[in-house]
Design a protein around this motif. Structure first.
Motif, PDB file in Angstrom:
ATOM      1  N   THR A  90       0.855  -1.185   0.000  1.00 38.81           N
ATOM      2  CA  THR A  90       0.000   0.000   0.000  1.00 38.81           C
ATOM      3  C   THR A  90       0.886   1.227   0.000  1.00 38.81           C
ATOM      4  O   THR A  90       1.766   1.370   0.851  1.00 38.81           O
ATOM      5  CB  THR A  90      -0.916   0.037   1.235  1.00 38.81           C
ATOM      6  N   ARG A  91       0.661   2.118  -0.963  1.00 37.82           N
ATOM      7  CA  ARG A  91       1.467   3.336  -1.069  1.00 37.82           C
ATOM      8  C   ARG A  91       0.587   4.544  -0.773  1.00 37.82           C
ATOM      9  O   ARG A  91      -0.473   4.727  -1.382  1.00 37.82           O
ATOM     10  CB  ARG A  91       2.073   3.472  -2.465  1.00 37.82           C
ATOM     11  N   ILE A  92       1.019   5.350   0.178  1.00 37.36           N
ATOM     12  CA  ILE A  92       0.311   6.582   0.521  1.00 37.36           C
ATOM     13  C   ILE A  92       1.004   7.719  -0.229  1.00 37.36           C
ATOM     14  O   ILE A  92       2.084   8.172   0.154  1.00 37.36           O
ATOM     15  CB  ILE A  92       0.299   6.840   2.036  1.00 37.36           C
ATOM     16  N   PHE A  93       0.401   8.163  -1.320  1.00 38.05           N
ATOM     17  CA  PHE A  93       0.987   9.228  -2.118  1.00 38.05           C
ATOM     18  C   PHE A  93       0.776  10.594  -1.477  1.00 38.05           C
ATOM     19  O   PHE A  93       1.612  11.489  -1.611  1.00 38.05           O
ATOM     20  CB  PHE A  93       0.388   9.219  -3.525  1.00 38.05           C
ATOM     21  N   SER A  94      -0.356  10.765  -0.807  1.00 33.93           N
ATOM     22  CA  SER A  94      -0.671  12.014  -0.107  1.00 33.93           C
ATOM     23  C   SER A  94      -1.749  11.703   0.915  1.00 33.93           C
ATOM     24  O   SER A  94      -2.177  10.551   1.053  1.00 33.93           O
ATOM     25  CB  SER A  94      -1.143  13.093  -1.092  1.00 33.93           C
ATOM     26  N   ASP A  95      -2.195  12.728   1.618  1.00 34.69           N
ATOM     27  CA  ASP A  95      -3.247  12.490   2.606  1.00 34.69           C
ATOM     28  C   ASP A  95      -4.580  12.165   1.952  1.00 34.69           C
ATOM     29  O   ASP A  95      -5.528  11.736   2.633  1.00 34.69           O
ATOM     30  CB  ASP A  95      -3.398  13.699   3.527  1.00 34.69           C
ATOM     31  N   LYS A  96      -4.674  12.312   0.627  1.00 32.72           N
ATOM     32  CA  LYS A  96      -5.910  12.006  -0.086  1.00 32.72           C
ATOM     33  C   LYS A  96      -5.786  10.838  -1.063  1.00 32.72           C
ATOM     34  O   LYS A  96      -6.785  10.159  -1.341  1.00 32.72           O
ATOM     35  CB  LYS A  96      -6.393  13.250  -0.847  1.00 32.72           C
ATOM     36  N   LEU A  97      -4.596  10.604  -1.603  1.00 33.74           N
ATOM     37  CA  LEU A  97      -4.421   9.599  -2.649  1.00 33.74           C
ATOM     38  C   LEU A  97      -3.653   8.394  -2.118  1.00 33.74           C
ATOM     39  O   LEU A  97      -2.563   8.530  -1.570  1.00 33.74           O
ATOM     40  CB  LEU A  97      -3.679  10.195  -3.845  1.00 33.74           C
ATOM     41  N   THR A  98      -4.242   7.198  -2.295  1.00 37.62           N
ATOM     42  CA  THR A  98      -3.647   5.943  -1.837  1.00 37.62           C
ATOM     43  C   THR A  98      -3.729   4.917  -2.949  1.00 37.62           C
ATOM     44  O   THR A  98      -4.733   4.847  -3.677  1.00 37.62           O
ATOM     45  CB  THR A  98      -4.386   5.411  -0.594  1.00 37.62           C
ATOM     46  N   ILE A 107      -1.683  -2.646  -4.339  1.00 39.90           N
ATOM     47  CA  ILE A 107      -1.515  -3.731  -5.299  1.00 39.90           C
ATOM     48  C   ILE A 107      -1.048  -4.961  -4.545  1.00 39.90           C
ATOM     49  O   ILE A 107      -0.274  -4.862  -3.586  1.00 39.90           O
ATOM     50  CB  ILE A 107      -0.509  -3.360  -6.414  1.00 39.90           C
ATOM     51  N   SER A 108      -1.546  -6.127  -4.962  1.00 36.70           N
ATOM     52  CA  SER A 108      -1.134  -7.365  -4.312  1.00 36.70           C
ATOM     53  C   SER A 108      -1.181  -8.511  -5.309  1.00 36.70           C
ATOM     54  O   SER A 108      -1.798  -8.411  -6.380  1.00 36.70           O
ATOM     55  CB  SER A 108      -2.049  -7.682  -3.114  1.00 36.70           C
ATOM     56  N   ILE A 109      -0.508  -9.598  -4.968  1.00 36.89           N
ATOM     57  CA  ILE A 109      -0.580 -10.831  -5.739  1.00 36.89           C
ATOM     58  C   ILE A 109      -1.122 -11.917  -4.818  1.00 36.89           C
ATOM     59  O   ILE A 109      -0.631 -12.085  -3.693  1.00 36.89           O
ATOM     60  CB  ILE A 109       0.790 -11.213  -6.325  1.00 36.89           C
ATOM     61  N   ASN A 110      -2.155 -12.607  -5.285  1.00 34.60           N
ATOM     62  CA  ASN A 110      -2.889 -13.528  -4.426  1.00 34.60           C
ATOM     63  C   ASN A 110      -3.102 -14.870  -5.129  1.00 34.60           C
ATOM     64  O   ASN A 110      -3.152 -14.936  -6.371  1.00 34.60           O
ATOM     65  CB  ASN A 110      -4.263 -12.965  -4.047  1.00 34.60           C
ATOM     66  N   TYR A 111      -3.253 -15.887  -4.323  1.00 32.41           N
ATOM     67  CA  TYR A 111      -3.711 -17.185  -4.818  1.00 32.41           C
ATOM     68  C   TYR A 111      -5.070 -17.458  -4.202  1.00 32.41           C
ATOM     69  O   TYR A 111      -5.270 -17.269  -2.989  1.00 32.41           O
ATOM     70  CB  TYR A 111      -2.748 -18.308  -4.414  1.00 32.41           C
ATOM     71  N   GLY A 112      -6.028 -17.883  -5.036  1.00 34.17           N
ATOM     72  CA  GLY A 112      -7.359 -18.157  -4.551  1.00 34.17           C
ATOM     73  C   GLY A 112      -7.852 -19.524  -4.985  1.00 34.17           C
ATOM     74  O   GLY A 112      -7.622 -19.957  -6.127  1.00 34.17           O
ATOM     75  N   TRP A 113      -8.500 -20.196  -4.054  1.00 33.41           N
ATOM     76  CA  TRP A 113      -9.119 -21.502  -4.335  1.00 33.41           C
ATOM     77  C   TRP A 113     -10.544 -21.456  -3.804  1.00 33.41           C
ATOM     78  O   TRP A 113     -10.792 -20.955  -2.701  1.00 33.41           O
ATOM     79  CB  TRP A 113      -8.341 -22.604  -3.623  1.00 33.41           C
ATOM     80  N   SER A 114     -11.491 -21.968  -4.602  1.00 33.87           N
ATOM     81  CA  SER A 114     -12.873 -22.006  -4.128  1.00 33.87           C
ATOM     82  C   SER A 114     -13.589 -23.213  -4.715  1.00 33.87           C
ATOM     83  O   SER A 114     -13.301 -23.647  -5.839  1.00 33.87           O
ATOM     84  CB  SER A 114     -13.623 -20.720  -4.500  1.00 33.87           C
TER      85      SER A 114
END
Length: 597
Positions: free
Chosen positions: A371-379, A382-389
């Motif tokens: 998670t990148r906080i660019f400013s007090d308003k803009l965030t 991005i992530s990489i995930n594995y999912g099973w269902s």
């Protein structure tokens, strides 16, 4: 020794007399001959005598103290409005309060008379200030011919020094001021001289107060810009980084009073740590979906480096009219200041079970993200995930396995996240997913969430709020798309007045199996009315559209709600009814904390 005992005795008697003195109120006459109604209101608002008129337990000493303080408060109010020839008289039972010795206060006061003659209003004959940093925007009222309000002079000086500080001159200050009132011409001459001082760089950061958090990590999280040109906004950023970790109950950043010989500025950072652990619970009630309960356990500093570890559990659908009981348990660990002070890393995992009207699902997810906080308003996230269902429906059992990369950007400038009255919220997301077996397709989910708020009047008691939700799945067939990426309409988050997820499409398994769609549009609108300070009413209208596989449908709902403001946000009660669409009938009730959006 005897005289000492006598003095103690007399003091004791005096204290007893004071304690036993009867409470009283006084009659007040507040006269402002020649004053406009607005000025009279301002003068009365500044007066302690007016504020304390009906207060119980006041004695003569209290009234005298308030009267003597009122001279300065009233004169300051006159100056703030541009009146510099005012005459103030405050009499207590006919005696001028200024002439009564503090140690000779009357035992009681029955009549207070305040008389304020404001005199003529003054205008600036001269309004000079300098030197000014490039781009300094002085208050419009600080100019020859304008009303000479004392607050405008203060604002001009503050604006000038603040601009110099923004340009790196940390010790900019008012060096001299020459303010002269001409009572014959009813004018005020103002000249302010600014001493910018040298350009300053940040020096050392001195830390204190951290006990469990390692000092090295405290410095990494703070991101103090040693060696950079001074800017007060950078100190605000240091404070914000530390506060958003949730580790501290207090963060204080203090500049050194004196510069170092090399014109660098040292800064002191003092923190107070919160308790290590925290437990929270929540509940939400819906007439169709039933009762939902949630809880979490959190450790704020797991390994001494600011790591936040949290376990969340939830059960929903208890006593619901549709589907069954859903439950989940998940864990997440966040590490602040990873790679740089404004980037947080996290690992997350979850086990869940859903019992919906048209399918059951058991799922497992695990992922790593930033998670990148660019400013007090803009965030950004991005992530990489594995999912099973495993999905079980009328067509049988289907296993979905995938790798997916959820990515989103969020712009949030709302004035209050739980009860916004103005501002915008925009979130855009894209989640590419890659199937790992023949049942799971490859594609991407696109989402958008736009919210806007507009308040009216000084009290902000009337607020218009609107929300637009957009969603689309591209690249994968409907049957090969994991259920979590498909879109439904109905319920508190989309269309109130319609049952939860009541609108989807029925194109699978020969048109007999209902599932979510690949396209979605949702509109929510509210008019919020403040009835009292804590109680409000809401009128709302919601609309939802879902399509997929050549089929589409829409629904709408409307209703009324009540809000009761608390310290953690407004308690929400909404009652919605279906307006269009054949997916529901009768009232739907929603209870929760915070506005619906």
């Amino acid at each position: 020794m005897a005289s000492k005992r006598v003095r103690v005795f007399l003091l004791s008697v005096t204290a007893l007399v004071s304690l036993s003195a009867p409470a009283f109120t006084y009659d007040l006459s507040f006269q402002t001959p020649g004053a406009e109604s607005g000025l009279k209101s301002a003068l009365e608002g500044a007066s302690l005598l007016v504020q304390n008129k009906d207060a119980k337990g006041k004695d003569g000493q209290d009234v005298l103290a308030a009267a003597r303080a009122d001279y300065n408060r009233i004169v300051s109010t006159l100056f703030a409005q541009g009146y510099y020839s005012g005459v103030v008289s405050i009499k207590l039972d006919g005696r001028e309060a200024a002439n009564i010795p503090p140690l000779d206060a009357p035992a009681s006061v029955t009549q207070v008379t305040v008389s304020v003659t404001p005199g003529p209003i003054f205008h600036f004959s001269r309004a000079a200030i300098g030197p000014l940093a490039k781009g300094t925007d002085l208050p419009e009222g600080y100019a020859p011919g304008q009303v000479a309000q004392s607050g405008v002079i203060i604002d001009a000086a503050s604006t000038a020094t603040t601009k110099w500080r923004d340009e790196g001159h940390a010790k900019a200050q008012v060096a001299a001021q020459d303010i002269v009132a001409d009572h014959r011409a009813n004018t005020l001459s103002s000249e302010i001289r600014i001493a910018p001082g040298p350009v300053v760089t940040f020096g050392k950061l001195e830390t204190s107060g951290n006990k469990r958090l390692r000092t090295k990590r405290l410095r990494e999280i703070a991101g103090f810009p040693t060696g950079e040109v001074y800017n007060p906004k950078k100190l605000d950023e240091v404070q914000a980084r530390l506060q958003r970790t949730g580790i501290f109950s207090s963060v204080a950043v203090t500049e050194a009073k004196v510069l170092n010989p090399d014109d660098s500025l040292d800064v002191s950072l003092a923190v107070v740590e919160q308790k290590k652990r925290k437990i929270g619970v929540g509940a939400e009630l819906n007439s169709t979906d039933g009762l939902g309960l949630s809880g979490y356990w959190m450790h704020r500093n797991l390994f001494g480096g600011g790591e936040r570890f949290r376990i969340d559990t939830g059960v929903s659908g208890i006593g619901g009219a549709t589907g069954g009981i859903d439950y989940s348990i998940g864990a997440r660990i966040d590490r602040p200041a990873t790679f740089n002070p404004d980037t947080n890393a996290y690992v997350t995992t979850e086990l869940s079970h859903k019992n919906e009207d048209d399918y059951d699902e058991d799922a497992f997810d695990i992922g790593f993200g930033l998670t990148r906080i660019f400013s007090d308003k803009l965030t950004g996230d991005i992530s990489i995930n594995y999912g099973w269902s495993k999905v079980t429906d009328s067509s049988g059992e289907t296993i979905f396995r995938q790798v997916y990369l959820p990515t989103k950007l969020t712009w949030d400038d709302r004035d209050n996240k739980m009860d916004p009255t103005r501002g915008y919220y925009v979130q855009a997301g894209v989640t590419p997913f890659f199937g790992l077996d023949q049942n799971t397709g490859t594609g991407a989910q696109l989402t958008g969430d736009l919210r806007a708020y507009k308040s009216f009047g000084e009290s902000k008691r009337f607020v218009l709020a609107g929300r637009l939700q957009l969603g689309s799945v591209v690249g994968a067939d409907l049957a090969e798309t994991p259920r979590d990426y498909l879109f439904y309409s109905g319920g508190g988050g989309t269309v109130r007045g319609q049952p939860y997820q009541s609108l989807g499409v029925t194109v699978l398994d020969g048109g007999t199996l209902t599932t979510g769609g690949t396209e979605f549009v949702g509109i929510q609108s509210e008019a919020r009315f403040g009835i009292t300070k804590n109680i409000g009413a809401v009128a709302f209208y919601d609309y939802g559209y879902v399509s997929g596989g050549g089929e589409s449908g829409s629904q709408a709902g409307a209703g009324l709600g009540v809000r009761y403001k608390t310290g953690i946000g407004p308690i929400r009660l909404d009652v919605g009814f279906p307006v269009s669409g054949g997916t529901g009938s009768g009232a739907q009730i929603y209870i929760g904390i915070g506005q619906a959006f």
